[in-house]
Structures are given as C-alpha cells and as structure tokens.
Scaffold this active site. Structure first.
Site, PDB file in Angstrom:
ATOM      1  N   SER A  96      -9.818 -22.428 -42.054  1.00  0.00           N
ATOM      2  CA  SER A  96      -9.461 -23.544 -41.182  1.00  0.00           C
ATOM      3  C   SER A  96     -10.470 -24.679 -41.214  1.00  0.00           C
ATOM      4  CB  SER A  96      -9.290 -23.048 -39.740  1.00  0.00           C
ATOM      5  OG  SER A  96     -10.468 -22.413 -39.284  1.00  0.00           O
ATOM      6  N   GLY A 137      -7.068 -19.314 -40.682  1.00  0.00           N
ATOM      7  CA  GLY A 137      -7.017 -17.865 -40.487  1.00  0.00           C
ATOM      8  C   GLY A 137      -7.392 -17.061 -41.705  1.00  0.00           C
ATOM      9  N   ASN A 166     -14.250 -15.978 -40.858  1.00  0.00           N
ATOM     10  CA  ASN A 166     -13.305 -15.168 -40.083  1.00  0.00           C
ATOM     11  C   ASN A 166     -13.647 -13.687 -40.166  1.00  0.00           C
ATOM     12  OD1 ASN A 166     -11.790 -17.352 -39.160  1.00  0.00           O
ATOM     13  ND2 ASN A 166     -10.482 -17.348 -40.967  1.00  0.00           N
ATOM     14  N   ASP A 199     -12.426 -25.515 -28.598  1.00  0.00           N
ATOM     15  CA  ASP A 199     -12.604 -24.088 -28.866  1.00  0.00           C
ATOM     16  C   ASP A 199     -14.035 -23.739 -29.231  1.00  0.00           C
ATOM     17  OD1 ASP A 199     -12.843 -24.961 -31.503  1.00  0.00           O
ATOM     18  OD2 ASP A 199     -10.934 -24.116 -32.162  1.00  0.00           O
ATOM     19  N   HIS A 258     -14.167 -25.287 -34.224  1.00  0.00           N
ATOM     20  CA  HIS A 258     -13.711 -26.220 -35.250  1.00  0.00           C
ATOM     21  C   HIS A 258     -14.263 -27.619 -35.012  1.00  0.00           C
ATOM     22  CE1 HIS A 258     -10.669 -22.957 -35.307  1.00  0.00           C
ATOM     23  NE2 HIS A 258     -10.796 -23.127 -36.607  1.00  0.00           N
TER      24      HIS A 258
END
Length: 237
Positions: free
Chosen positions: A54, A92, A120, A203, A206
C-alpha cells in the site's frame, strides 16, 4: 533521524482493516490491479518497476495527490531522462503474495526493479525467516528472468509490538539481503516520515501527500545513483 522506535501506530491491527485484502493467491482485486500495470513504453525508454504494498500503491491519497512512484516519474520527466515508471503496488500485499504474482509481473519489460515488501509481514508478526525467504525468492526470480535487471531493495522497520528482538531481527532482513545479493539498499523507506503525525494519515501508517514527497526523496537518493551510472555507461558506449 527518526527510527523504528518512533514509528507510532495507534494499533497495528488497523493495517488489517485498511488493507484487509488477502495477498495470498489471486483475488479479483489483484487481477484487476495487475491488468492496469501493463504500460506502453516509449521506444528507447527503460522501465522502473515499483513492486510493493500500500505504500507503493499510494493508499488513502485523494484524487490528484501523487504517491512516491508518480513523484519520481515527474522528477524523471523534468530531467528529460529516458525512463518510465510502472507502479505495481498492491494494498495488503505480503512477501508471500508478492512471490505469488512476480512471474506475471515479469512478463513485461523491466530494467530497474524496486522491491518494497515486508511491512505487512512484520506488522502481523510473521516469523522473520519467512519474509526473508520470500524476498530472496523474488530476487532470484527477477534475476532468473534477466540478470541485467537492476534490483533495489527498500528497507522497512516496524514498531516493537512483538518485542525488541523481533523488531531488530526484522530490521536486519534488508541489510542482510542487500549484502548477500550485492543490492543497493534504501535503508528505511519511511525515514523522516514514520511517527510524524502531520506526515501520516489518520491511521498512523500511510503517508499523506506531503509524506509521499519525502518517501520519493528517500528513494531518489539511491535510484538517482543507479540512473546516473547507467547513463554514464551508455554515453561511454
């Protein structure tokens, strides 16, 4: 300089809700994304392919805002350099997922391959041996496709959610792989962005559009050396 210990994340599980698509195997989203990365490359241009998650995909950016691969394309264009950027980022994506789609990605022209995966895996606490093994297999596949493809490895760090030993071992994946494979290394893709509230989306993971500009600088510091070397060698010929 900011370190992984300053990588403040409200909750690492946010990653799973914001980027919850599984990157194991093929999914409709994955197939649709892959179909969009086919590019018509101008004759004589080389392809810089960003293969990541991402962060590379520019997750959460608004229309008109640029992710770091697109910012780098604008930089390349401003310098009138014969390179075209292909963004193969997928939100993801894990290293296992990347390993599963690398063969398809390599069906197109690639001259410089920037590998940005692993974050991730780290946020999910996957044993460090697994992402390292998967990244090595991706590197091997790229080299098997064409040993002349220049691979650049983007380093990643994670917060100490799973203990300091895990955090340290995870961080070491990237310099170890770079040394073992003789690869240029971007030490930490999120340097000077991770943990800085105003440079990250709500969040805490990002980057904002401003944060993406700094990521582009981090990448360009290494990529520009590769491009300069290639251009010098081409001129010498």
């Amino acid at each position: 300089m900011r370190t992984a210990l300053q990588y403040i994340i409200v909750c690492s599980l946010i990653l799973f809700t914001s980027c919850k698509n599984s990157s194991e195997g093929n999914t409709p989203e994955k197939n649709a994304q892959d179909s969009r990365i086919e590019e018509t490359v101008a004759e004589g241009n080389e392809v810089i392919l960003f293969f990541g998650n991402s962060l590379t995909a520019g997750y959460g950016l608004s229309e008109g805002e640029l992710g770091f691969p697109e910012i780098i394309q604008k930089k390349i264009d401003s310098l009138d350099l014969p390179y075209e950027v292909v963004n193969a980022g997928l939100s993801g994506e894990t290293t296992a997922g990347g390993k599963g789609r690398i063969d398809w990605i390599l069906n197109q022209q690639v001259d410089i391959f920037i590998l940005e995966l692993g974050g991730n895996d780290g946020l999910r606490g996957i044993p460090v041996s697994e992402p390292k093994k998967n990244l090595q297999e991706i590197i091997d596949k790229v080299r098997a496709k064409d040993p002349d493809i220049q691979i650049i490895l983007a380093g990643m760090q994670i917060p100490p959610n799973f203990g300091q030993d895990y955090t340290s071992n995870f961080k070491n994946i990237y310099p170890e792989l770079a040394e073992e494979n003789d690869l240029p290394l971007i030490p930490f893709l999120l340097e000077n962005v991770a943990g800085i509230r105003e440079l990250n989306q709500s969040d805490g993971i990002h980057p904002t559009a401003e944060g993406q500009k700094i990521l582009a600088e981090n990448v360009w510091a290494i990529l520009s050396e590769i491009i300069q070397k290639e251009q010098t060698e081409e001129f010498a010929e």
